[in-house]
Motif scaffolding. Structure first.
Motif, short mmCIF file in Angstrom:
data_model
loop_
_atom_site.label_atom_id
_atom_site.label_comp_id
_atom_site.label_asym_id
_atom_site.label_seq_id
_atom_site.Cartn_x
_atom_site.Cartn_y
_atom_site.Cartn_z
N PHE A 85 -0.71 10.77 8.98
CA PHE A 85 -2.00 10.39 8.40
C PHE A 85 -1.73 9.59 7.05
N ALA A 86 -2.11 8.34 6.99
CA ALA A 86 -1.78 7.75 5.56
C ALA A 86 -3.00 7.76 4.91
N TYR A 87 -4.05 7.43 5.58
CA TYR A 87 -5.49 7.34 4.72
C TYR A 87 -6.49 7.94 5.59
N LEU A 88 -7.47 8.72 4.61
CA LEU A 88 -8.59 9.14 5.07
C LEU A 88 -9.88 9.14 4.32
N GLY A 89 -10.98 8.15 4.99
CA GLY A 89 -11.75 7.75 3.75
C GLY A 89 -13.03 7.02 4.75
N PRO A 90 -13.88 6.48 3.88
CA PRO A 90 -15.15 5.86 4.47
C PRO A 90 -14.76 4.32 5.15
N ASP A 91 -13.76 3.98 4.71
CA ASP A 91 -13.33 2.69 5.22
C ASP A 91 -11.94 2.20 5.15
N ALA A 92 -11.30 2.11 6.26
CA ALA A 92 -9.89 2.09 6.35
C ALA A 92 -9.60 0.50 6.66
N SER A 143 9.46 7.75 4.48
CA SER A 143 8.09 8.00 5.05
C SER A 143 6.97 8.14 4.10
N GLY A 144 7.38 8.92 3.09
CA GLY A 144 6.34 8.72 1.87
C GLY A 144 6.21 7.30 1.37
N ALA A 145 7.04 6.49 1.35
CA ALA A 145 7.00 5.30 0.68
C ALA A 145 6.06 4.39 1.86
N ARG A 146 6.22 4.58 2.80
CA ARG A 146 5.42 3.73 4.08
C ARG A 146 3.78 4.50 3.85
N LEU A 147 3.73 5.70 3.72
CA LEU A 147 2.40 6.03 3.71
C LEU A 147 1.53 5.66 2.59
N VAL A 148 2.26 5.59 1.30
CA VAL A 148 1.54 5.04 0.21
C VAL A 148 1.28 3.67 0.18
N ALA A 149 2.17 2.90 0.72
CA ALA A 149 1.95 1.39 1.07
C ALA A 149 0.69 1.05 1.81
N VAL A 150 0.56 1.79 2.99
CA VAL A 150 -0.58 1.74 4.06
C VAL A 150 -1.65 2.11 3.07
N ALA A 151 -1.79 3.23 2.49
CA ALA A 151 -3.04 3.83 1.90
C ALA A 151 -3.34 2.87 0.64
N ALA A 203 -1.42 -0.24 8.94
CA ALA A 203 -1.13 0.88 9.50
C ALA A 203 -1.00 0.72 11.22
N ASP A 204 -0.42 1.73 11.77
CA ASP A 204 0.12 1.70 13.29
C ASP A 204 -1.25 1.80 13.94
N LEU A 205 -2.16 2.84 13.51
CA LEU A 205 -3.17 3.07 14.33
C LEU A 205 -4.38 3.22 13.51
N VAL A 206 -5.65 2.71 13.57
CA VAL A 206 -6.66 3.44 12.88
C VAL A 206 -7.85 3.70 13.80
N ILE A 207 -8.45 4.75 13.46
CA ILE A 207 -9.47 5.40 14.29
C ILE A 207 -10.79 5.11 13.67
N ARG A 208 -11.82 4.54 14.17
CA ARG A 208 -13.03 4.06 13.57
C ARG A 208 -14.33 4.68 14.33
N SER A 209 -15.36 4.65 13.60
CA SER A 209 -16.68 5.11 14.20
C SER A 209 -16.70 6.67 14.68
N GLY A 210 -16.02 7.36 13.85
CA GLY A 210 -16.17 8.86 14.30
C GLY A 210 -16.39 9.68 13.12
N ASN A 211 -16.52 10.69 13.36
CA ASN A 211 -17.01 11.96 12.18
C ASN A 211 -15.78 12.91 12.02
N VAL A 212 -15.16 12.86 10.74
CA VAL A 212 -14.05 13.74 10.63
C VAL A 212 -14.38 14.95 10.22
N VAL A 213 -13.86 16.00 10.96
CA VAL A 213 -14.04 17.37 10.71
C VAL A 213 -12.81 17.68 9.71
N ASN A 214 -13.33 18.11 8.41
CA ASN A 214 -12.27 18.36 7.41
C ASN A 214 -12.15 19.69 7.34
#
Length: 599
Positions: free
Chosen positions: A55-62, A11-19, A25-36
């Motif tokens: 979650f593999a990546y959290l940032g301004p551009d996926a 699982s860790g290897a996959r998350l690193v590879a995606v990030a 990624a399996d799924l990307v959510i765009r055009s939202g405002n993330v509550v951190n």
């Protein structure tokens, strides 16, 4: 629930590879405002990439995580908030099995629950707990189990169908879905150094798991400090700001509950909003919600909205229902926030205060949209012995509910249980009652209450009096949900109706029934342990709504009076309760006589 070393590595290897952009990624959510909730800020326009349910990546551009097979969800400017967590609750209080409870709360954004099945433990023992645990693990959301600590909740004051031992607790700590010890209700036992209670706590701590607390006393002096020293990591029994402050100062998490009948958030959240305590030590929970509340009003979304209405900042309230809860149970690296490596539990909502739950994703899978379930919640095949738990031993008659005076007199002073609306504690009242033909009669402002033994077919009936329901006319209400020993509780103004109601529950194998003028006007069948139904939540809620309406037809105007009814036998919360041993003075933790003067 617990990943193997090999699974974690993959699982860790996959998350690193995606990030890193090497795999899609399996799924990307765009055009939202993330509550951190980690930083308590809203990250406008940030994107989220999910792989393998995390979650593999959290940032301004996926964009670098998008490939041919990547699904895209357009958030449309909505907020992304973590899935909501209920830090303390009892599935059985919803009158539903774990599968049906999950199906009821998923559309409301609950993606994690920490439940204590001590209700079924009192009826079926460790075997019942295992069934609840096993069905919990089948669900598409995270349903963790706390091993019940107190069955009976107060040894010597009640008799349960089964008992939980320290060996049972030690065994359960090895089960994959057990996250800790359920609420330690026998606080007098802990304070007195009871070896059994301390052994259960020690077994939990040795397993590196969390000890749930339950200190239902207003005394914040030496007894409270002794209880805190016993190891309880949290407590949900506070009702006032002073309670919340005292618990946090002793290193506990203060759990603020809003259930169907418990409205304890408003009185305590001022510890944060006005007194300025660190909000990370506060957790929101429900404790007890019946099916009608779940279907019509919501679950943890309802609690968060209420906390905001009581003055909490929206992001603080969300922390109290997500990250704070996960951290408390040592699962902050697993869930509770939108951050790399965590389970991909996320809600899309258009308003952080009104909190409409518009799209729910659990472990990377869409589970509900606009209030509609999109996945199934698997059931166990509940064995036959779980459906035959109401044993009356004999047919009951009106005479079983007579309260006899022991001497010739025209009146007696009786101890009366006083129901307090929206609160778990009761009052210890006294009233002078008339004696007619040797039988003590309730006055118009009260009713009779009886506990009917239903685990061992003894035929025992313990009678008393209760005030506060407001019942009028000839009526009775009976329930095999009677926290925590779960004998049968019958409240009524007519003894023939009381007998008919009790016998009816014996016929159907448990549940709740309301009778008026000699006829049944509402019935909720709860065949599993006399506590739960495996029917869909909406069906059970409809019957529960009819039950509530029937109570009103009998004159009861209390908010969620059913919850008050079901707690009349809860001998660990002051002040006066009823059990199969008799009337219980919870302030003194002893069985007491029904009459103030000799009767």
């Amino acid at each position: 629930m617990i990943q193997s070393l090999e699974s974690c590595a993959k699982s860790g290897a996959r998350l690193v590879a995606v990030a890193a952009g090497r795999e899609p990624a399996d799924l990307v959510i765009r055009s939202g405002n993330v509550v951190n909730v980690q930083s308590r800020e809203v990250l406008d326009g940030w994107e989220v990439a999910i792989a393998g349910g995390r979650f593999a990546y959290l940032g301004p551009d996926a964009a670098h995580t998008v490939g041919d097979g990547t699904r895209i969800v357009d958030a449309g400017g909505r907020y992304l908030i973590p899935g909501l967590c209920d830090g303390h609750m009892h599935i059985e209080s919803g009158m539903l099995t774990p599968a049906e409870f999950a199906a009821a709360v998923i559309p409301h954004g609950t993606t994690t629950m920490f439940h204590d099945p001590h209700e079924i433990a009192n009826v079926l023992g460790l075997a019942g707990v295992r069934l609840m645990h096993d069905e919990s693990l089948l669900q598409p959301i995270n349903v963790f189990t706390q091993m019940p600590s107190c069955a009976p909740s107060a040894p010597g004051l009640e008799t349960t169908g089964h008992e939980i031992t320290a060996d049972d607790v030690a065994e359960a700590m090895r089960w994959p879905g057990i996250v800790g010890l359920g609420e330690m209700m026998n606080f007098p036992g802990v304070i007195a150094g009871d070896p059994k209670m301390l052994a259960e706590i020690a077994a939990t701590q040795a397993a590196g798991k969390t000890v749930g607390g339950h200190y239902a006393s207003p005394d914040l002096g030496m007894p409270f400090h002794a209880y805190a020293a016993g190891g309880a990591a949290d407590d949900h029994e506070g009702t006032a700001e002073t309670d919340a402050i005292a618990r946090v100062r002793q290193g506990m998490r203060a759990m603020l509950r809003l259930g169907s009948a418990w409205h304890d958030v408003e009185g305590q959240i001022t510890a944060v909003t006005e007194h300025g305590l660190d909000p990370r030590n506060f957790i929101l929970c429900t404790d007890d919600c019946h099916s009608g509340t779940l279907v019509n009003d919501g679950h943890m979304d309802r609690v968060v909205r209420h906390a905001i209405e009581c003055g909490a900042e929206p992001l603080v309230a969300l922390q109290m229902a997500t990250l704070n809860t996960a951290t408390h149970f040592g699962l902050e690296r697993e869930l509770g926030s939108i951050a790399p490596g965590r389970r991909a539990d996320v809600i899309l909502t258009s308003d952080l205060e009104a909190l409409p739950i518009e799209h729910v994703i659990a472990r990377g899978v869409t589970v509900a949209v606009a209030g509609e379930m999109k996945v199934d919640c698997p059931h166990l095949d509940w064995p036959a012995e779980t459906r035959t738990t109401v044993h009356l031993g004999r047919a009951l008659a009106a005479g079983d509910f007579e309260v006899k005076a022991s001497r010739a007199t025209d009146s007696v002073v009786a101890k009366v249980i006083g129901v307090v609306e929206n609160q778990a504690p009761t009052e210890a009242l006294k009233a002078r009652l008339p004696v007619i033909d040797g039988v003590v009669e309730a006055t118009e402002d009260m009713a009779q209450v009886a506990l009917v033994e239903r685990h061992r077919a003894t035929g025992r009936v313990v009678n008393g009096f209760v005030s506060g329901f407001g019942y009028t006319g000839r009526m009775a209400m009976a329930s095999t949900v009677a926290h925590d020993s779960h004998h049968m509780i019958v409240v009524g103004t007519d003894r023939a109706c009381m007998a008919a109601a009790a016998n009816r529950l014996g016929e159907v194998g448990g549940g709740v029934t309301v009778w008026k003028d000699g006829a049944e006007i509402a019935l909720v069948e709860l065949p599993i342990a006399g506590l739960m139904s495996d029917c869909p939540a909406r069906e059970v809620a409809a019957k529960a709504e009819r039950m509530v309406a029937a109570m009103a037809e009998c004159g009861c105007e209390l908010n969620n009076a059913y919850m008050q009814h079901s707690l009349l036998a809860l001998v660990v919360i002051p002040a006066l309760r009823i059990s199969d041993r008799g009337l219980v003075d919870v302030d003194r933790f002893e069985v007491t006589g029904l009459f103030e003067d000799a009767a």
